[in-house]
Motif scaffolding. Structure first.
Motif, PDB file in Angstrom:
ATOM      1  N   GLU A 253      31.189  35.061  43.797  1.00  0.00           N
ATOM      2  CA  GLU A 253      32.061  35.062  43.274  1.00  0.00           C
ATOM      3  C   GLU A 253      32.545  34.062  42.529  1.00  0.00           C
ATOM      4  N   GLU A 254      32.270  32.547  42.454  1.00  0.00           N
ATOM      5  CA  GLU A 254      33.159  31.422  41.915  1.00  0.00           C
ATOM      6  C   GLU A 254      31.909  31.671  40.430  1.00  0.00           C
ATOM      7  N   ILE A 255      30.948  31.621  40.812  1.00  0.00           N
ATOM      8  CA  ILE A 255      29.863  31.561  39.581  1.00  0.00           C
ATOM      9  C   ILE A 255      29.907  32.954  39.091  1.00  0.00           C
ATOM     10  N   ALA A 256      30.134  33.730  39.751  1.00  0.00           N
ATOM     11  CA  ALA A 256      30.710  35.503  39.217  1.00  0.00           C
ATOM     12  C   ALA A 256      31.802  35.361  37.546  1.00  0.00           C
ATOM     13  N   ALA A 257      32.375  34.666  38.036  1.00  0.00           N
ATOM     14  CA  ALA A 257      33.363  34.115  37.417  1.00  0.00           C
ATOM     15  C   ALA A 257      33.715  33.638  36.655  1.00  0.00           C
ATOM     16  N   GLU A 258      32.611  32.297  36.540  1.00  0.00           N
ATOM     17  CA  GLU A 258      32.304  31.388  35.380  1.00  0.00           C
ATOM     18  C   GLU A 258      31.988  32.267  34.073  1.00  0.00           C
ATOM     19  N   ALA A 259      30.873  33.038  34.768  1.00  0.00           N
ATOM     20  CA  ALA A 259      30.296  34.252  33.670  1.00  0.00           C
ATOM     21  C   ALA A 259      31.068  34.889  33.219  1.00  0.00           C
ATOM     22  N   GLY A 260      32.356  34.905  33.958  1.00  0.00           N
ATOM     23  CA  GLY A 260      33.417  36.315  33.574  1.00  0.00           C
ATOM     24  C   GLY A 260      32.851  37.332  33.515  1.00  0.00           C
ATOM     25  N   TYR A 261      33.053  37.560  35.027  1.00  0.00           N
ATOM     26  CA  TYR A 261      32.193  38.694  36.141  1.00  0.00           C
ATOM     27  C   TYR A 261      33.172  39.130  37.232  1.00  0.00           C
ATOM     28  N   SER A 262      33.135  39.929  37.463  1.00  0.00           N
ATOM     29  CA  SER A 262      33.540  40.483  38.935  1.00  0.00           C
ATOM     30  C   SER A 262      32.370  40.303  39.740  1.00  0.00           C
ATOM     31  N   LEU A 263      32.214  39.784  40.915  1.00  0.00           N
ATOM     32  CA  LEU A 263      30.840  39.723  41.682  1.00  0.00           C
ATOM     33  C   LEU A 263      30.182  41.004  41.604  1.00  0.00           C
ATOM     34  N   TYR A 264      31.010  42.443  42.323  1.00  0.00           N
ATOM     35  CA  TYR A 264      30.402  43.458  41.763  1.00  0.00           C
ATOM     36  C   TYR A 264      29.331  43.579  40.938  1.00  0.00           C
TER      37      TYR A 264
ATOM     38  N   GLU B 271      43.059  41.429  38.040  1.00  0.00           N
ATOM     39  CA  GLU B 271      43.884  40.447  38.973  1.00  0.00           C
ATOM     40  C   GLU B 271      43.179  41.120  40.450  1.00  0.00           C
ATOM     41  N   GLY B 272      41.675  41.397  40.583  1.00  0.00           N
ATOM     42  CA  GLY B 272      41.147  42.148  41.155  1.00  0.00           C
ATOM     43  C   GLY B 272      41.370  43.401  42.332  1.00  0.00           C
ATOM     44  N   LYS B 273      41.895  44.073  40.836  1.00  0.00           N
ATOM     45  CA  LYS B 273      42.176  45.132  41.041  1.00  0.00           C
ATOM     46  C   LYS B 273      40.959  46.043  41.021  1.00  0.00           C
ATOM     47  N   ALA B 274      41.270  47.425  41.955  1.00  0.00           N
ATOM     48  CA  ALA B 274      39.870  48.596  41.552  1.00  0.00           C
ATOM     49  C   ALA B 274      39.655  48.625  40.432  1.00  0.00           C
ATOM     50  N   GLN B 275      37.944  48.799  41.245  1.00  0.00           N
ATOM     51  CA  GLN B 275      37.370  49.225  39.621  1.00  0.00           C
ATOM     52  C   GLN B 275      37.477  50.605  39.588  1.00  0.00           C
ATOM     53  N   GLU B 276      37.823  52.044  40.390  1.00  0.00           N
ATOM     54  CA  GLU B 276      37.738  53.201  40.175  1.00  0.00           C
ATOM     55  C   GLU B 276      38.783  53.577  39.188  1.00  0.00           C
TER      56      GLU B 276
ATOM     57  N   ASN C  82      21.527  58.123  24.161  1.00  0.00           N
ATOM     58  CA  ASN C  82      22.810  57.800  24.396  1.00  0.00           C
ATOM     59  C   ASN C  82      23.108  56.574  25.496  1.00  0.00           C
ATOM     60  N   PHE C  83      24.180  56.177  24.863  1.00  0.00           N
ATOM     61  CA  PHE C  83      24.419  54.667  25.876  1.00  0.00           C
ATOM     62  C   PHE C  83      25.633  54.123  25.627  1.00  0.00           C
ATOM     63  N   GLU C  84      26.049  53.677  27.100  1.00  0.00           N
ATOM     64  CA  GLU C  84      27.108  52.215  27.038  1.00  0.00           C
ATOM     65  C   GLU C  84      27.212  51.597  27.167  1.00  0.00           C
ATOM     66  N   PHE C  85      28.319  51.314  26.061  1.00  0.00           N
ATOM     67  CA  PHE C  85      27.960  49.475  26.067  1.00  0.00           C
ATOM     68  C   PHE C  85      29.070  48.724  26.418  1.00  0.00           C
ATOM     69  N   TYR C  86      28.962  47.842  27.389  1.00  0.00           N
ATOM     70  CA  TYR C  86      30.120  46.942  28.179  1.00  0.00           C
ATOM     71  C   TYR C  86      30.181  45.856  27.683  1.00  0.00           C
ATOM     72  N   ASP C  87      30.606  45.616  27.320  1.00  0.00           N
ATOM     73  CA  ASP C  87      31.036  43.960  26.717  1.00  0.00           C
ATOM     74  C   ASP C  87      32.459  43.325  27.825  1.00  0.00           C
ATOM     75  N   GLU C  88      33.058  41.951  26.761  1.00  0.00           N
ATOM     76  CA  GLU C  88      33.719  41.298  27.182  1.00  0.00           C
ATOM     77  C   GLU C  88      35.151  42.004  27.726  1.00  0.00           C
ATOM     78  N   ARG C  89      35.547  43.272  26.738  1.00  0.00           N
ATOM     79  CA  ARG C  89      36.839  43.617  27.134  1.00  0.00           C
ATOM     80  C   ARG C  89      36.348  44.553  28.320  1.00  0.00           C
ATOM     81  N   CYS C  90      35.268  44.834  28.961  1.00  0.00           N
ATOM     82  CA  CYS C  90      35.161  45.380  30.385  1.00  0.00           C
ATOM     83  C   CYS C  90      35.185  44.694  31.704  1.00  0.00           C
TER      84      CYS C  90
ATOM     85  N   SER D 243      37.678  42.313  34.449  1.00  0.00           N
ATOM     86  CA  SER D 243      39.268  42.625  35.006  1.00  0.00           C
ATOM     87  C   SER D 243      40.406  42.474  33.839  1.00  0.00           C
ATOM     88  N   ARG D 244      40.710  42.487  32.859  1.00  0.00           N
ATOM     89  CA  ARG D 244      41.303  42.253  31.729  1.00  0.00           C
ATOM     90  C   ARG D 244      42.487  43.711  32.833  1.00  0.00           C
TER      91      ARG D 244
END
Length: 130
Positions: free
Chosen positions: A25-36, A67-72, A103-111, A113-114
């Motif tokens: 979790e700490e490593i993921a957070a450092e990269a700016g991602y959820s563990l999932y 703040e860890g809210k569900a991604q659903e 076609n594709f989905e683009f995920y960047d820093e805006r997606c 934990s914000r």
């Protein structure tokens, strides 16, 4: 987004804290991602060549994933945006789906934990008469 830089940052963080008992979790957070999301990064996600095409770009409505809210809710928003594109936007747009293109989905820093989480959907299009 350049995933390889995020991975490099994670590696640097591990190297700098090698004597610590780091959690995934700490490593993921450092990269700016959820563990999932962090645990699902693959080589295919690092670089993809997208052939040239005309695209309609859609940004999903804002969703609070902080703040860890569900991604659903975010997942449902993405599904609803795809549905909107094909059931509402295309019929009145003057464009048709270009089935020969990617076609594709683009995920960047805006997606990640914000309070204003969004992502973009790129749909290949061509004029209805083409």
């Amino acid at each position: 987004m350049n995933y390889s830089k995020d991975i490099e940052r994670s590696i640097e963080y591990i190297e700098q804290n090698i004597k610590e008992n780091l959690t995934a979790e700490e490593i993921a957070a450092e990269a700016g991602y959820s563990l999932y999301h962090f645990s699902r990064v693959t080589d295919e996600m690092i670089t993809v060549d997208v052939p040239e095409a005309g695209y309609a770009v859609f940004t999903t409505p804002l969703v609070d994933t902080s703040e860890g809210k569900a991604q659903e809710e975010f997942v449902q928003t993405i599904k609803s945006t795809w549905k909107y594109i094909f059931e509402e936007w295309f019929p009145g747009s003057g464009y048709v789906y270009d089935e020969g293109k990617l076609n594709f989905e683009f995920y960047d820093e805006r997606c990640h934990s914000r309070v204003d989480t969004v992502m973009e959907i790129y749909v290949p299009v061509r004029g209805a008469g083409k």
